[in-house]
Design an enzyme around this catalytic site. Structure first.
Site, PDB file in Angstrom:
ATOM      1  N   SER A 262       0.848  -1.182   0.000  1.00 51.98           N
ATOM      2  CA  SER A 262       0.000   0.000   0.000  1.00 51.98           C
ATOM      3  C   SER A 262       0.884   1.233   0.000  1.00 51.98           C
ATOM      4  O   SER A 262       2.092   1.156   0.160  1.00 51.98           O
ATOM      5  CB  SER A 262      -0.905   0.015   1.220  1.00 51.98           C
ATOM      6  OG  SER A 262      -0.141   0.367   2.355  1.00 51.98           O
ATOM      7  N   LYS A 263       0.206   2.363  -0.186  1.00 46.86           N
ATOM      8  CA  LYS A 263       0.931   3.612  -0.301  1.00 46.86           C
ATOM      9  C   LYS A 263       1.743   3.924   0.954  1.00 46.86           C
ATOM     10  O   LYS A 263       2.800   4.496   0.903  1.00 46.86           O
ATOM     11  CB  LYS A 263      -0.086   4.714  -0.523  1.00 46.86           C
ATOM     12  CG  LYS A 263       0.369   5.754  -1.494  1.00 46.86           C
ATOM     13  CD  LYS A 263      -0.731   6.754  -1.672  1.00 46.86           C
ATOM     14  CE  LYS A 263      -0.739   7.264  -3.080  1.00 46.86           C
ATOM     15  NZ  LYS A 263      -1.856   8.158  -3.348  1.00 46.86           N
ATOM     16  N   ARG A 264       1.206   3.523   2.094  1.00 43.31           N
ATOM     17  CA  ARG A 264       1.894   3.863   3.348  1.00 43.31           C
ATOM     18  C   ARG A 264       2.842   2.749   3.772  1.00 43.31           C
ATOM     19  O   ARG A 264       3.338   2.735   4.862  1.00 43.31           O
ATOM     20  CB  ARG A 264       0.862   4.095   4.442  1.00 43.31           C
ATOM     21  CG  ARG A 264      -0.020   5.279   4.090  1.00 43.31           C
ATOM     22  CD  ARG A 264      -1.081   5.475   5.142  1.00 43.31           C
ATOM     23  NE  ARG A 264      -2.193   6.208   4.546  1.00 43.31           N
ATOM     24  CZ  ARG A 264      -3.128   6.809   5.237  1.00 43.31           C
ATOM     25  NH1 ARG A 264      -3.089   6.754   6.535  1.00 43.31           N
ATOM     26  NH2 ARG A 264      -4.106   7.444   4.630  1.00 43.31           N
TER      27      ARG A 264
END
Ligand code: GLU
Length: 502
Positions: A262-264
């Site tokens: 995921s982006k994080r």
């Protein structure tokens, strides 16, 4: 639904570069739109200014361009449903929030962060989880629990948010194209914030309104938004609108079993996570993407398309047009999919076969840099002989240099092992054999060496002399390609090196 009415959107927030999951969402939207002769829209969801990261938007546009999946409409492309930035649509959201308030589907809430924190702690002590919902809202500081006059006064002086009022006790039936029927009891939903205290619409409100106003027919997005689907459908209903179709895409998982991409969660990957390079704004560190690492956009897109979808046939290599023709939301898998870098490399290798001209241009450049003169036909032959060994264009030189230049060094381990008189005798013998051959072809050479004693060892010596290491294509083909004279020169060179060493 008529064939031409399909309208889908890719709606990233400008909070950093796209990762594999993000670009796959864009791709599936694109493929679905093109398959149905529809429209692919790019909307930038920038309501959360705190999470804004500079250059995200240009990154997104450049990535879509590199993948050849450009939008038909939206940011950077224009269109009738302008503006495509949520930050420019504040008045629109205001209008609909007023409508929801008027209809009684939303209410003002004045609870401070401190109030809510205290409540959370209190519930926690009692072994419960606090959630702002129909059971609790009448005990909290909101317009449902005050008179009109009180509300009027509060609104003048106190900061507030606006929450959606969930009607409890209902069984909400929903349908997701990938997951099928889903039933949610509204008792389990909380009254989500629609308008924040800074006056900005939240994702839920802006997203729903925009999808409706932009006439989106199918919402195709990541699984992380599945829990929001009920709220979004209730919002549509509250506003008297028919919801679009929904399809929530499976997560992309790391194949070491250590969670989702995921982006994080982009650190500590042992494989590239971004489609194109990303320059971290503060540190200016550049993280290379698939593009910089030598992946072809065709291969990248092919690999990505099959990461969660398959057309149900044996084949795996497809052009973008073939993917469009075959694509269907129904064939997307429900469960998470594992990303495998080896498979990604395999896709690149397969697509390289369509890029022979590019390989040629790259190899020619390497040859010119080294001021080697050779025939065009020869270069092409080398490409056909070695192409199957490379996954990336830039690997062609390391797999083919020995066709153009004599090795400048030898595999140390093997060279040390063969440094004795016997090697010199053996090399001398094969040198004479080669010298006396009439037709220096791979077939003749193979025939000649079939009966020789110590065949395996001799072949290895050959390889060391011609290539410099125990790698490379069929040794007899190398011999034929280099020709008698060059082959003998290289054998003599090895003889001299061995002599020097002993
Ligand atoms: N802005 C959301 C995101 O970046 C989009 C979610 C959606 O497609 O509804 O993930």
């Amino acid at each position: 639904m008529s064939q031409h009415s399909v309208r889908v959107r890719f709606a990233p927030s400008p909070t950093g570069p796209l990762h594999l999951g993000g670009i796959r969402t864009a791709l599936y939207n694109y493929l679905f739109a093109k398959k149905h002769g529809g429209t692919f829209i790019l909307r930038i969801e920038d309501t959360d200014q705190k999470r804004f990261v500079e250059n995200s938007e240009s990154y997104i546009l450049e990535t879509l361009k590199w993948c050849h999946i450009e939008p038909d409409e939206g940011v950077g492309y224009g269109g009738d449903y302008y503006p495509y930035y949520q930050s420019k649509r504040r008045n629109i959201y205001r209008m609909y929030i007023n409508e929801l308030l008027k209809k009684g589907n939303a209410y003002y809430a004045f609870d401070t962060d401190q109030d809510l924190d205290d409540k959370r702690k209190e519930y926690h002590h009692r072994g419960l989880t606090f959630s702002y919902n129909s059971r609790i809202r009448m005990d909290l500081n909101n317009s449902l629990t005050m008179t009109k006059k009180q509300l009027h006064d509060k609104l003048r002086f106190c900061p507030y948010v606006i929450r959606f009022k969930i009607e409890p006790g209902k069984k909400l039936k929903m349908y997701d194209i990938i997951r099928g029927n889903i039933i949610v009891n509204t008792d389990h939903l909380d009254d989500k914030i629609l308008l924040k205290s800074d006056g900005e619409a939240t994702y839920h409100l802006a997203n729903t309104i925009d999808d409706y106003l932009m006439k989106i027919t199918h919402v195709i997005r990541g699984e992380e938004w599945l829990p929001s689907m009920s709220l979004h459908i209730l919002l549509y209903r509250a506003l008297g609108w028919i919801p679009p179709h929904f399809a929530h895409l499976p997560l992309i998982l790391r194949n070491n079993g250590k969670g989702k991409i995921s982006k994080r969660n982009t650190d500590h990957f042992n494989f590239p996570i971004y489609p194109i390079q990303w320059k971290i704004p503060k540190s200016k560190i550049i993280i290379p993407g698939y593009r910089e690492l030598g992946y072809l956009p065709e291969a990248f897109v092919n690999m990505l398309a099959l990461l969660g979808w398959n057309p149900g046939i044996e084949r795996e290599i497809f052009s973008l047009q073939e993917l469009i023709n075959l694509f269907s939301l129904e064939k997307i898998t429900k469960s998470g999919v594992y990303f495998d870098i080896k498979k990604a490399n395999w896709f690149n290798k397969k697509h390289l076969h369509e890029k022979k001209e590019e390989i040629f241009a790259f190899l020619l450049k390497q040859i010119k840099i080294r001021s080697i003169s050779c025939q065009i036909d020869y270069i092409w032959k080398v490409i056909y002989l070695t192409m199957d060994r490379i996954h990336f264009i830039h690997e062609i030189w390391e797999h083919s240099f020995y066709f153009f230049i004599s090795p400048s060094s030898y595999d140390t381990n093997f060279f040390n092992k063969i440094c004795h008189e016997n090697t010199i005798l053996q090399l001398d013998k094969i040198k004479i054999l080669l010298y006396n051959m009439n037709q220096f072809t791979s077939i003749n050479l193979k025939f000649l060496f079939q009966t020789i004693k110590n065949k395996h060892k001799i072949m290895q010596l050959f390889r060391l002399a011609l290539v410099g290491m125990l790698k490379g294509i069929d040794i007899f083909i190398i011999l034929e390609m280099l020709g008698k004279k060059e082959s003998i020169i290289r054998i003599e060179k090895l003889i001299n090196q061995v002599k020097e060493k002993i």
